[in-house]
Design a protein around this motif. Structure first.
Motif, PDB file in Angstrom:
ATOM      1  N   UNK A  69       0.840  -1.211   0.000  1.00  0.00           N
ATOM      2  CA  UNK A  69       0.000   0.000   0.000  1.00  0.00           C
ATOM      3  C   UNK A  69       0.874   1.259   0.000  1.00  0.00           C
ATOM      4  N   UNK A  70       2.004   1.179   0.737  1.00  0.00           N
ATOM      5  CA  UNK A  70       2.922   2.326   0.827  1.00  0.00           C
ATOM      6  C   UNK A  70       3.433   2.728  -0.561  1.00  0.00           C
ATOM      7  N   UNK A  71       3.613   1.728  -1.408  1.00  0.00           N
ATOM      8  CA  UNK A  71       4.125   1.997  -2.765  1.00  0.00           C
ATOM      9  C   UNK A  71       3.129   2.765  -3.628  1.00  0.00           C
ATOM     10  N   UNK A  72       1.856   2.818  -3.223  1.00  0.00           N
ATOM     11  CA  UNK A  72       0.856   3.528  -4.035  1.00  0.00           C
ATOM     12  C   UNK A  72       0.887   5.047  -3.771  1.00  0.00           C
ATOM     13  N   UNK A  73       1.575   5.449  -2.688  1.00  0.00           N
ATOM     14  CA  UNK A  73       1.548   6.875  -2.306  1.00  0.00           C
ATOM     15  C   UNK A  73       2.472   7.697  -3.198  1.00  0.00           C
TER      16      UNK A  73
END
Ligand code: HEC
Length: 217
Positions: A83-87
């Motif tokens: 999910x962090x990579x989507x920011x």
């Protein structure tokens, strides 16, 4: 309506037929349920059937909830990493917009229903779960109170310190995709899911972190 009755009837028949043999397996039941869902819903206005497509993170959180246990910490970490990579971080390094717009946005719960117009911006719906301006008496408490957010975290006193920089980045990330920090959070993934825009996220950041915002008085 009629179609839904038919789908339910076919589900019952399918279970009965399957029951005559060895009984439906969990995989059979999953397929039957997926077929009922597929046949019972259609795209309407803004709302698309594709929102029902299973996502790893939801499957994992639902499984933990059904089992009545917290999600496995290693699995939670792996899901959060993804999910962090989507920011996306602000290209100009500027995190703060206009707190007045942020306050209006936090108050506004409009959008995402089939009768809404796609051309009108959605609201953030933040007051539904959080307190912000202490003068506002109508707010939800599913999430923690965010009154005094920038002040209590030291960002107002020293906005350029390394500690403040970390808080600012975390706040941005949380608004962009809340589940990057808590895999099974109930807080909507506001920017990631296209509920609000990057510019709107900046206005909410200002509501939380601008020294002039009512949140920090
Ligand atoms: C459905 C309820 C819900 C909505 C709507 C919601 N949040 Fe949250 N929020 C939470 C919960 C619960 C937490 C804390 C635990 C977690 O992360 O799951 C949280 C945590 C936060 C945090 C981190 C607080 C801290 O001290 O670490 C911030 C910042 C935040 N929310 C801002 C917002 C903003 C801005 C909006 C509107 C775009 C919003 N929230 C909408 C439920 C919600």
């Amino acid at each position: 309506m009629k179609k839904q009755y038919l789908s339910l009837a076919s589900l019952v028949v399918a279970i009965l037929v399957a029951g005559c043999a060895t009984g439906p397996s969990p995989a059979d039941l999953d397929k039957i349920t997926a077929d009922v869902v597929k046949n019972s819903f259609r795209d309407q206005g803004l709302v698309k059937v594709s929102v029902l497509a299973p996502e790893d993170i939801n499957t994992a959180c639902t499984a933990a909830e059904v089992a009545g246990k917290p999600i496995d910490p290693d699995l939670a970490n792996a899901l959060q990493e993804a999910q962090l990579k989507t920011i996306k971080w602000p290209a100009d390094g500027n995190y703060l917009g206009d707190w007045k717009k942020g306050e209006a946005l936090a108050q506004n719960g409009r959008g995402m229903t089939w009768t809404d117009d796609a051309k009108t911006a959605n609201g953030g719906n933040c007051y539904n779960c959080h307190q912000f301006d202490p003068k506002e008496i109508s707010f939800g408490n599913i999430g923690p109170s965010l009154t005094g957010y920038g002040k209590t975290r030291g960002v107002i006193a020293d906005p350029t310190s390394a500690a403040s920089k970390a808080i600012i980045e975390y706040t941005w990330g949380k608004i962009w995709n809340s589940r990057a920090y808590n895999a099974c959070s109930v807080m909507p993934r506001a920017v990631h899911k296209g509920i609000i825009t990057e510019a709107q996220a900046k206005d909410l950041m200002a509501l939380l972190l601008d020294p002039k915002s009512p949140v920090n008085q």
